[in-house]
Design a protein around this motif. Structure first.
Motif: not given
Length: 345
Positions: A18-20, A90, A214-215, A218
């Motif tokens: 997934v996206a960072t 994360d 963005e989060e 993700r």
């Protein structure tokens, strides 16, 4: 304890790519392996050596990013670390699938024991406030001071606006909600969260909104996102029903650490009226009331929260022994009507 630096915070190899995770200037992430859990820890380089350690614990659906603004404010006062609870941010899910308040508290305790950073200045928001209250009650040796921002402690009369969040704990509701919201964009979801959690959503900067979107994008890619959210909500509701020595208010009575309580007058999730009960219950407490703030005062008013925290360090003599450079204006000087008081014991 094993620790691995995560320059760009990739997802664990056993999970889909997934996206960072976003890392602000001056921050770093590392992955910490502990028995049964792997935690991602966000930290800032302290302004100087010898600062006392602090650990920040986020709320339901949040992550360590929720503390970035406050960490930046306080990097001259404490050695800052913020943890992603299992299944959030994360950090991957716990091996045993346990998202109870006790399990989250156990994760914090395991990290503090393994890192040998304690005693720390412990800060918690919402769900994290319940978790850190339990940590401070059962392991007073790990806690120098306790700071609670809108802690999710049991209320007899839950606010109407908090009911949808509590309903996540009901079996089947999450599946229904995910079906009904399938067409929602990340922007729509973030606006909904900000409208619920901020006293004034307009205080979020355009950059902050973009980062939140963005989060959200993700997180929605994570296969365990809804499960972690649902089970943690259920764990919080279950904790509200406990009695005896395991009841959260009973544990609040046992907290020995000097405690800073922060409540927002526009909080739609934790009743503002609870601030007085909390002030009476925590034996050595100070209360900061922010009438214009919502549920996440450390994100809306980080400068005021930081100032109150510095006052706590000064009043209790738990700082580094070297005074920090401080703004001497009153906490309410920005026109927010803030009120501070020492609740005493």
């Amino acid at each position: 304890m094993s620790s691995t630096e995560l320059p760009s915070a990739p997802a664990a190899s056993v999970l889909p790519k997934v996206a960072t995770v976003r890392v602000a200037d001056g921050e770093r992430l590392r992955s910490v392996g502990l028995p049964g859990i792997t935690l991602t820890v966000r930290s800032r380089q302290p302004a100087r050596e010898g600062l006392p350690p602090a650990l920040y614990v986020h709320g339901l659906g949040g992550s360590s990013q929720n503390w970035s603004a406050l960490m930046q404010q306080l990097d001259g006062d404490v050695d800052c670390e913020a943890v992603d609870l299992p299944g959030f941010g994360d950090s991957p899910p716990p091996d045993d699938g346990d998202y109870s308040i006790t399990a989250h508290a156990r994760a914090v305790i395991r990290y503090l024991d393994a890192s040998d950073r304690g005693p720390v200045h412990l800060l918690g928001n919402s769900l994290g406030g319940a978790v850190t209250t339990r940590v401070a009650a059962v392991r007073p040796d790990l806690v120098r001071t306790l700071t609670l921002v809108s802690p999710a402690l049991p209320e007899l009369r839950v606010q109407r606006t908090a009911v949808p969040t509590a309903l996540l704990a009901v079996p089947g509701v999450t599946s229904l909600f995910t079906r009904l919201s399938r067409g929602w964009t990340a922007e729509q979801r973030v606006r909904g969260v900000m409208n619920l959690c901020y006293g004034d959503p307009g205080r979020a900067t355009p950059e902050g909104f973009r980062n939140a979107v963005e989060e959200m994008e993700r997180r929605l890619q994570l296969p365990y996102f809804w499960d972690a959210l649902t089970r943690s909500a259920r764990g919080l509701v279950n904790a509200y029903t406990l009695s005896g020595q395991h009841a959260l208010w009973r544990q609040a009575e046992r907290v020995l650490a000097p405690t800073l309580l922060i409540y927002g007058g526009r909080d739609q999730l934790v009743g503002y009226r609870m601030c007085q009960k909390a002030a009476r219950t925590f034996r050595d407490s100070r209360l900061l009331s922010l009438p214009e703030a919502g549920h996440v005062a450390m994100m809306e008013y980080p400068e005021h929260v930081a100032r109150a925290f510095r006052d706590l360090l000064e009043d209790t003599g738990t700082g580094a022994g070297e005074p920090a450079v401080r703004d001497v204006a009153g906490v309410g000087s920005a026109g927010d009507g803030a009120v501070t008081e020492n609740a005493g014991s």
